[in-house]
Design an enzyme around this catalytic site. Structure first.
Site, PDB file in Angstrom:
ATOM      1  N   LYS A 167      -2.631   6.822   0.959  1.00  0.00           N
ATOM      2  CA  LYS A 167      -2.475   7.087   2.397  1.00  0.00           C
ATOM      3  C   LYS A 167      -1.491   8.247   2.581  1.00  0.00           C
ATOM      4  O   LYS A 167      -0.351   8.053   3.028  1.00  0.00           O
ATOM      5  CB  LYS A 167      -2.030   5.815   3.123  1.00  0.00           C
ATOM      6  CG  LYS A 167      -2.378   5.838   4.595  1.00  0.00           C
ATOM      7  CD  LYS A 167      -2.327   4.447   5.176  1.00  0.00           C
ATOM      8  CE  LYS A 167      -2.266   4.439   6.676  1.00  0.00           C
ATOM      9  NZ  LYS A 167      -3.347   5.136   7.356  1.00  0.00           N
TER      10      LYS A 167
ATOM     11  N   GLU B  13     -16.060   4.834   4.806  1.00  0.00           N
ATOM     12  CA  GLU B  13     -15.202   4.300   5.871  1.00  0.00           C
ATOM     13  C   GLU B  13     -15.258   5.231   7.068  1.00  0.00           C
ATOM     14  O   GLU B  13     -15.940   6.258   7.028  1.00  0.00           O
ATOM     15  CB  GLU B  13     -13.763   4.155   5.366  1.00  0.00           C
ATOM     16  CG  GLU B  13     -13.149   5.483   4.938  1.00  0.00           C
ATOM     17  CD  GLU B  13     -11.782   5.334   4.272  1.00  0.00           C
ATOM     18  OE1 GLU B  13     -11.052   4.398   4.584  1.00  0.00           O
ATOM     19  OE2 GLU B  13     -11.459   6.213   3.454  1.00  0.00           O
TER      20      GLU B  13
ATOM     21  N   ARG C 292       0.830  -1.211   0.000  1.00  0.00           N
ATOM     22  CA  ARG C 292       0.000   0.000   0.000  1.00  0.00           C
ATOM     23  C   ARG C 292       0.864   1.261   0.000  1.00  0.00           C
ATOM     24  O   ARG C 292       0.558   2.242  -0.665  1.00  0.00           O
ATOM     25  CB  ARG C 292      -0.931  -0.035   1.220  1.00  0.00           C
ATOM     26  CG  ARG C 292      -1.912   1.113   1.248  1.00  0.00           C
ATOM     27  CD  ARG C 292      -2.962   0.909   2.311  1.00  0.00           C
ATOM     28  NE  ARG C 292      -2.413   0.983   3.647  1.00  0.00           N
ATOM     29  CZ  ARG C 292      -3.111   0.694   4.763  1.00  0.00           C
ATOM     30  NH1 ARG C 292      -4.368   0.299   4.667  1.00  0.00           N
ATOM     31  NH2 ARG C 292      -2.559   0.796   5.946  1.00  0.00           N
TER      32      ARG C 292
HETATM   33  C1  LIG Z   1      -8.808   6.192   6.358  1.00  0.00           C
HETATM   34  C2  LIG Z   1      -8.458   4.811   6.810  1.00  0.00           C
HETATM   35  N1  LIG Z   1      -9.252   3.782   6.469  1.00  0.00           N
HETATM   36  C3  LIG Z   1      -8.982   2.524   6.857  1.00  0.00           C
HETATM   37  C4  LIG Z   1      -7.846   2.227   7.613  1.00  0.00           C
HETATM   38  C5  LIG Z   1      -7.579   0.809   8.026  1.00  0.00           C
HETATM   39  O1  LIG Z   1      -6.386   0.327   7.452  1.00  0.00           O
HETATM   40  P1  LIG Z   1      -5.515  -0.793   8.161  1.00  0.00           P
HETATM   41  O2  LIG Z   1      -6.392  -1.973   8.352  1.00  0.00           O
HETATM   42  O3  LIG Z   1      -4.410  -1.059   7.210  1.00  0.00           O
HETATM   43  O4  LIG Z   1      -5.066  -0.238   9.461  1.00  0.00           O
HETATM   44  C6  LIG Z   1      -6.982   3.266   7.975  1.00  0.00           C
HETATM   45  C7  LIG Z   1      -5.770   2.995   8.731  1.00  0.00           C
HETATM   46  O5  LIG Z   1      -4.709   3.030   8.225  1.00  0.00           O
HETATM   47  C8  LIG Z   1      -7.283   4.586   7.564  1.00  0.00           C
HETATM   48  O6  LIG Z   1      -6.488   5.606   7.901  1.00  0.00           O
END
Ligand SMILES: Cc1ncc(COP(=O)(O)O)c(C=O)c1O
Length: 329
Positions: free
Chosen positions: A179, A212, A83
């Site tokens: 991200k 989300e 990612r």
């Molecule tokens: C906006 C957002 N959505 C979802 C997630 C969940 O991602 P992960 O399962 O990799 O922590 C995160 C965390 O990084 C996030 O910042």
């Protein structure tokens, strides 16, 4: 900020003293920090700094990711690196090679001596100007922080959380799947939820489908036993969600759920679910029991949230193909 009559001119050692005093006033659990700009690792939080003119600081031109240290091993780092590399491409950022990043992350973890915690790492386009485009010839930065991680109250798991639909617009897809450090909408959503006395918020997309949460994904269990997760084309690809969608096949095989689906989820359909789940590296899996003041299912944590939490915890402890050993001294 203290009011002073004269603004002192500070020496380098004054600055270090001031940074230490700042940390003494507001202690942090940061255990080790690697900076490509320093060319090494520091363990004194006062020295965990980056230049003010780094493009990540003043223009938000940087990316990050976070992985977990569990029982002395790093969990699912390759998924997080995948990612990170995608985010770098979308942000036009240069990275060290994947092997170099993994090596630095593992060695910084070892230097921390910590067997439980979080690893957050960043890439920036570097310092060199206060302009809009990165400074010509700027050295890209790579930083790794080993820290205590975010901790959530026990009640989230035992009683469940309450969330609200945020009034802030969801990020456009390119920015949501990347991200980057520009988390303003996410921060505002969480602050808004706190101000309204609930635990977190949920973004809804322009078509009226569920997106989300602030730093976590959400998923649902329909009344007829289907585990449903929003599509990843306009939200962050949560590494935890992706793994859970695989692990959930075991529940399907046992007949505990009927299917595992990644699809658009209209809000009305989501509200009629019997379980709503909050999913992420820090929270793992937690039940949401109330959304906009209305109960989800019977308003109690449900069996699928519990079962998925157990599957994930087990995977973090013993999923050999997803664990990296740390060469602690
Ligand atoms: C906006 C957002 N959505 C979802 C997630 C969940 O991602 P992960 O399962 O990799 O922590 C995160 C965390 O990084 C996030 O910042």
């Amino acid at each position: 900020m203290p009011v002073t009559t004269a603004l002192p001119m500070l020496t380098a050692s004054d600055v270090v003293d001031k940074l230490r005093a700042l940390r003494a006033r507001q202690p942090v659990k940061y255990w080790a920090f690697y900076s490509s700009q320093l060319g090494g690792i520091v363990t004194d939080p006062a020295l965990m700094v980056i230049p003010f003119d780094d493009h990540m600081v003043h223009r938000g031109h940087g990316i990050f990711d976070t992985a977990a240290i569990e029982a002395g091993k790093i969990y699912d780092l390759e998924a997080h690196l995948d990612r990170f590399i995608r985010s770098a491409k979308n942000s036009k950022l240069k990275l060290p090679t994947r092997d170099e990043m993994r090596d630095i992350i593992v060695r910084t973890t070892a230097a921390s001596g910590r067997r439980e915690g979080s690893i957050r790492y960043w890439a920036s386009s570097g310092p060199g100007s206060l302009g809009l485009a990165p400074a010509g010839g700027a050295d890209p930065g790579f930083f790794v922080m080993i820290f205590a991680g975010l901790v959530y109250p026990d009640t989230w798991y035992k009683q469940g959380l309450r969330v609200m639909t945020t009034t802030y617009p969801i990020k456009p897809p390119l920015y949501a799947i990347t991200k980057s450090v520009t988390y303003l909408p996410n921060v505002l959503m969480q602050m808004e939820a706190q101000e309204r006395g609930v635990d977190n918020g949920v973004f809804i997309d322009e078509a009226g489908n569920v997106g989300e949460s602030s730093n976590m994904n959400v998923a649902f269990v329909s009344a007829d036993g289907r585990l449903k997760h929003p599509k990843f084309d306009h939200i962050l690809s949560g590494c935890t969600s992706l793994r859970l969608l695989e692990l959930a096949r075991a529940l399907q095989a046992r007949g505990v759920i009927k299917s595992v689906e990644v699809c658009d989820i209209p809000v009305a359909e989501a509200r009629a679910s019997c379980e709503m789940l909050l999913i992420g590296s820090s929270v793992k899996v937690a039940p949401i029991v109330e959304w906009d003041g209305k109960l989800i299912g019977d308003g109690k944590p449900g069996p699928i949230a519990r079962a998925l939490h157990e599957l994930l915890t087990e995977d973090m402890r013993s999923g050999r193909d997803r664990l990296i050993d740390v060469p602690y001294a």
